[in-house]
Design a protein around this motif. Structure first.
Motif, PDB file in Angstrom:
ATOM      1  N   ASP A  80       6.836  -2.371   1.961  1.00  0.00           N
ATOM      2  CA  ASP A  80       6.886  -1.827   3.320  1.00  0.00           C
ATOM      3  C   ASP A  80       6.217  -0.462   3.443  1.00  0.00           C
ATOM      4  O   ASP A  80       5.789  -0.074   4.523  1.00  0.00           O
ATOM      5  CB  ASP A  80       8.337  -1.716   3.783  1.00  0.00           C
ATOM      6  CG  ASP A  80       8.974  -3.068   4.041  1.00  0.00           C
ATOM      7  OD1 ASP A  80       8.219  -4.060   4.160  1.00  0.00           O
ATOM      8  OD2 ASP A  80      10.213  -3.143   4.106  1.00  0.00           O
ATOM      9  N   ASP A  81       6.149   0.271   2.335  1.00  0.00           N
ATOM     10  CA  ASP A  81       5.509   1.590   2.360  1.00  0.00           C
ATOM     11  C   ASP A  81       3.992   1.503   2.299  1.00  0.00           C
ATOM     12  O   ASP A  81       3.299   2.478   2.607  1.00  0.00           O
ATOM     13  CB  ASP A  81       5.995   2.436   1.179  1.00  0.00           C
ATOM     14  CG  ASP A  81       7.487   2.683   1.221  1.00  0.00           C
ATOM     15  OD1 ASP A  81       7.943   3.334   2.169  1.00  0.00           O
ATOM     16  OD2 ASP A  81       8.186   2.204   0.303  1.00  0.00           O
ATOM     17  N   LEU A  82       3.472   0.339   1.899  1.00  0.00           N
ATOM     18  CA  LEU A  82       2.036   0.184   1.682  1.00  0.00           C
ATOM     19  C   LEU A  82       1.346  -0.732   2.687  1.00  0.00           C
ATOM     20  O   LEU A  82       0.174  -0.530   3.013  1.00  0.00           O
ATOM     21  CB  LEU A  82       1.783  -0.362   0.267  1.00  0.00           C
ATOM     22  CG  LEU A  82       2.269   0.502  -0.900  1.00  0.00           C
ATOM     23  CD1 LEU A  82       2.188  -0.284  -2.199  1.00  0.00           C
ATOM     24  CD2 LEU A  82       1.444   1.771  -1.000  1.00  0.00           C
ATOM     25  N   VAL A  83       2.051  -1.758   3.139  1.00  0.00           N
ATOM     26  CA  VAL A  83       1.425  -2.805   3.945  1.00  0.00           C
ATOM     27  C   VAL A  83       1.804  -2.658   5.413  1.00  0.00           C
ATOM     28  O   VAL A  83       2.986  -2.534   5.754  1.00  0.00           O
ATOM     29  CB  VAL A  83       1.847  -4.207   3.436  1.00  0.00           C
ATOM     30  CG1 VAL A  83       1.169  -5.296   4.266  1.00  0.00           C
ATOM     31  CG2 VAL A  83       1.477  -4.362   1.967  1.00  0.00           C
ATOM     32  N   GLY A  84       0.774  -2.685   6.264  1.00  0.00           N
ATOM     33  CA  GLY A  84       0.998  -2.584   7.700  1.00  0.00           C
ATOM     34  C   GLY A  84       1.298  -3.923   8.333  1.00  0.00           C
ATOM     35  O   GLY A  84       1.253  -4.973   7.682  1.00  0.00           O
ATOM     36  N   GLN A  85       1.584  -3.900   9.641  1.00  0.00           N
ATOM     37  CA  GLN A  85       1.954  -5.113  10.368  1.00  0.00           C
ATOM     38  C   GLN A  85       0.874  -5.602  11.315  1.00  0.00           C
ATOM     39  O   GLN A  85       1.047  -6.625  11.977  1.00  0.00           O
ATOM     40  CB  GLN A  85       3.254  -4.857  11.148  1.00  0.00           C
ATOM     41  CG  GLN A  85       4.427  -4.509  10.238  1.00  0.00           C
ATOM     42  CD  GLN A  85       5.687  -4.216  11.033  1.00  0.00           C
ATOM     43  OE1 GLN A  85       5.651  -4.080  12.261  1.00  0.00           O
ATOM     44  NE2 GLN A  85       6.806  -4.107  10.337  1.00  0.00           N
ATOM     45  N   TYR A  86      -0.241  -4.875  11.369  1.00  0.00           N
ATOM     46  CA  TYR A  86      -1.323  -5.296  12.243  1.00  0.00           C
ATOM     47  C   TYR A  86      -2.641  -4.800  11.654  1.00  0.00           C
ATOM     48  O   TYR A  86      -2.660  -3.966  10.737  1.00  0.00           O
ATOM     49  CB  TYR A  86      -1.127  -4.758  13.661  1.00  0.00           C
ATOM     50  CG  TYR A  86      -0.843  -3.278  13.738  1.00  0.00           C
ATOM     51  CD1 TYR A  86      -1.893  -2.339  13.751  1.00  0.00           C
ATOM     52  CD2 TYR A  86       0.460  -2.808  13.798  1.00  0.00           C
ATOM     53  CE1 TYR A  86      -1.634  -0.987  13.814  1.00  0.00           C
ATOM     54  CE2 TYR A  86       0.726  -1.445  13.874  1.00  0.00           C
ATOM     55  CZ  TYR A  86      -0.318  -0.548  13.880  1.00  0.00           C
ATOM     56  OH  TYR A  86      -0.073   0.798  13.942  1.00  0.00           O
ATOM     57  N   ILE A  87      -3.748  -5.288  12.184  1.00  0.00           N
ATOM     58  CA  ILE A  87      -5.076  -4.943  11.679  1.00  0.00           C
ATOM     59  C   ILE A  87      -5.299  -3.433  11.803  1.00  0.00           C
ATOM     60  O   ILE A  87      -5.032  -2.834  12.844  1.00  0.00           O
ATOM     61  CB  ILE A  87      -6.165  -5.712  12.461  1.00  0.00           C
ATOM     62  CG1 ILE A  87      -6.046  -7.207  12.181  1.00  0.00           C
ATOM     63  CG2 ILE A  87      -7.562  -5.220  12.073  1.00  0.00           C
ATOM     64  CD1 ILE A  87      -7.011  -8.054  12.998  1.00  0.00           C
ATOM     65  N   GLY A  88      -5.781  -2.836  10.728  1.00  0.00           N
ATOM     66  CA  GLY A  88      -6.073  -1.414  10.729  1.00  0.00           C
ATOM     67  C   GLY A  88      -4.905  -0.522  10.353  1.00  0.00           C
ATOM     68  O   GLY A  88      -5.051   0.705  10.314  1.00  0.00           O
ATOM     69  N   HIS A  89      -3.753  -1.111  10.083  1.00  0.00           N
ATOM     70  CA  HIS A  89      -2.555  -0.329   9.781  1.00  0.00           C
ATOM     71  C   HIS A  89      -2.351  -0.131   8.279  1.00  0.00           C
ATOM     72  O   HIS A  89      -1.817   0.889   7.843  1.00  0.00           O
ATOM     73  CB  HIS A  89      -1.327  -1.028  10.384  1.00  0.00           C
ATOM     74  CG  HIS A  89      -0.083  -0.195  10.375  1.00  0.00           C
ATOM     75  ND1 HIS A  89       1.190  -0.732  10.360  1.00  0.00           N
ATOM     76  CD2 HIS A  89       0.097   1.158  10.357  1.00  0.00           C
ATOM     77  CE1 HIS A  89       2.079   0.239  10.330  1.00  0.00           C
ATOM     78  NE2 HIS A  89       1.447   1.391  10.339  1.00  0.00           N
TER      79      HIS A  89
END
Length: 312
Positions: free
Chosen positions: A122-131
Motif C-alpha cells: 500500500d505504501d508503494l502501489v497506487g490505485q490509478y494511472i500515474g499514482h
C-alpha cells in the motif's frame, strides 16, 4: 548483483587507512572499533533462539568487515552483494533483524545513515494511472542511505489483475536496486513459499538478491522464554501456577489458525495484563502491594478463550 562502494578518503570507524606494505592488520582492534559486536550482542539479547539466523547475520558482518580490511591493504575482488530476502512466518523477528542489519551496514560504512524504512504494498502501489511512480519514488527517496524493508513483498505482483499497478513499482524498484546499490539496501520479506513463487515470476529481482535467510518458527520453550522476557521488560512476573498455565496456553495456541509466534504471545500477555488490572480494580478493598501490582496470576492466564476450548 554487485554493490558499489566508493573509495573513501577516510575509512569508517575501526578500519585502518590504506597500507602499501605487508604490515599485518589487527583484526581484534578493527572489530572492536567498528562496534559491530555491540549490535550482534544486542541481537542476542533481543531475540530468543533463531541460532541459524544469528549465524547468517554474523557471517554477513564478517564478510563486510573483512572486505573493508582487504580494501585497506589494496585488495579487492569487487564489493559484496547486499540486497537480501527474509522468509518466515509472522512474529519470527524479521523486522528486528532488519533493523540490526541496517546498523551493521552503517557502522561498516556500507550505507550513509543506517535507518530502516519498513513498507508494504500500500505504501508503494497506487490505485490509478500515474499514482504508483510518485508513491514508489517518494518511499525510495526516504530510504536512501539506509535499508528499505518491504514486508509481504509478493503482494506487489498480481498477474491475475490486468489493471494492477504493482508491476510498475517493481520496475522502478529494480532500477534503483541496480543503479543506486551503493546508497540503498533492499530487504524483501514474507512467507517462504510465496516468496519463492514471487522470485520465479520476477527473475530480475531474484538475480539482485544475494542473501536468502529463513526464519524458523519458535519452539514452545522458546516462546515461553520470549514471554518471560517480555514481562520482565514491562516489570511484570508470572506466579508459578501462571507460568505453568502459560506453558499450556502456548502448546494449544501454536497449533491453532493465525498463530504469529512472538506477536501472538505479546497479544496474549496484553490480555493477561488487562485481566490482572480488572481483577485488582474490582477488589478495591485495603492496601495493594508492589508484588500484587507486578504479578500475573494463574486466573489471568486461564481466563483465555484458548484454555477454555474456544478459538482465539
Amino acid at each position: 548483483m554487485n554493490a558499489k562502494v566508493e573509495p573513501m578518503s577516510s575509512p569508517p570507524d575501526g578500519v585502518p587507512a590504506a597500507q602499501t606494505g605487508d604490515e599485518p592488520l589487527d583484526l581484534e582492534v578493527a572489530y572492536r572499533d567498528s562496534h559491530v559486536g555491540e549490535v550482534l550482542d544486542s541481537l542476542d539479547r533481543e531475540l530468543v533462539g533463531l541460532a541459524p539466523v544469528k549465524g547468517r547475520i554474523r557471517d554477513i558482518a564478517a564478510l563486510l568487515l573483512i572486505d573493508k580490511l582487504r580494501r585497506a591493504v589494496g585488495l579487492s575482488s569487487g564489493p559484496p552483494a547486499l540486497h537480501m530476502s527474509f522468509t518466515g512466518n509472522p512474529g519470527t523477528g524479521k523486522t528486528t533483524v532488519a533493523m540490526r542489519m541496517a546498523e551493521i551496514l552503517h557502522r561498516l560504512g556500507y550505507v550513509r545513515k543506517g535507518h530502516l524504512i519498513a513498507v508494504t504494498r500500500d505504501d508503494l502501489v497506487g490505485q490509478y494511472i500515474g499514482h504508483t511512480a510518485p508513491k514508489t519514488r517518494e518511499v525510495l527517496k526516504r530510504a536512501m542511505g539506509g535499508v528499505l524493508f518491504i514486508d509481504e513483498a509478493y503482494y506487489l505482483y498480481r498477474p491475475e489483475n490486468e489493471r494492477d499497478y504493482g508491476q510498475e513499482a517493481i520496475e522502478i524498484l529494480l532500477q534503483v536496486m541496480e543503479n543506486q546499490r551503493d546508497d540503498l539496501v533492499v530487504i524483501l520479506a514474507g512467507y517462504k513459499d510465496r516468496m519463492e513463487t514471487f522470485f520465479r515470476s520476477n527473475p530480475g529481482l531474484s538475480s539482485r538478491v544475494a542473501h536468502h535467510i529463513d526464519f524458523p518458527d519458535y519452539t514452545p520453550e522458546e516462546l515461553l522464554a520470549i514471554a518471560r522476557l517480555m514481562l520482565e521488560r514491562m516489570q511484570y512476573q508470572l506466579s508459578a501456577p501462571a507460568d505453568e498455565a502459560l506453558r499450556e496456553y502456548i502448546e494449544r495456541r501454536r497449533v491453532q489458525p493465525h498463530f504469529a509466534n512472538a506477536r501472538s504471545i505479546r497479544n496474549a500477555l496484553d490480555r493477561a495484563r488487562l485481566r490482572q488490572a480488572s481483577r485488582l480494580f474490582e477488589r478495591r478493598v485495603g492496601a495493594i502491594s508492589r508484588q500484587e501490582l507486578q504479578t500475573i496470576e494463574e486466573s489471568d492466564i486461564r481466563a483465555s478463550r484458548v484454555l477454555r476450548g474456544e478459538r482465539p
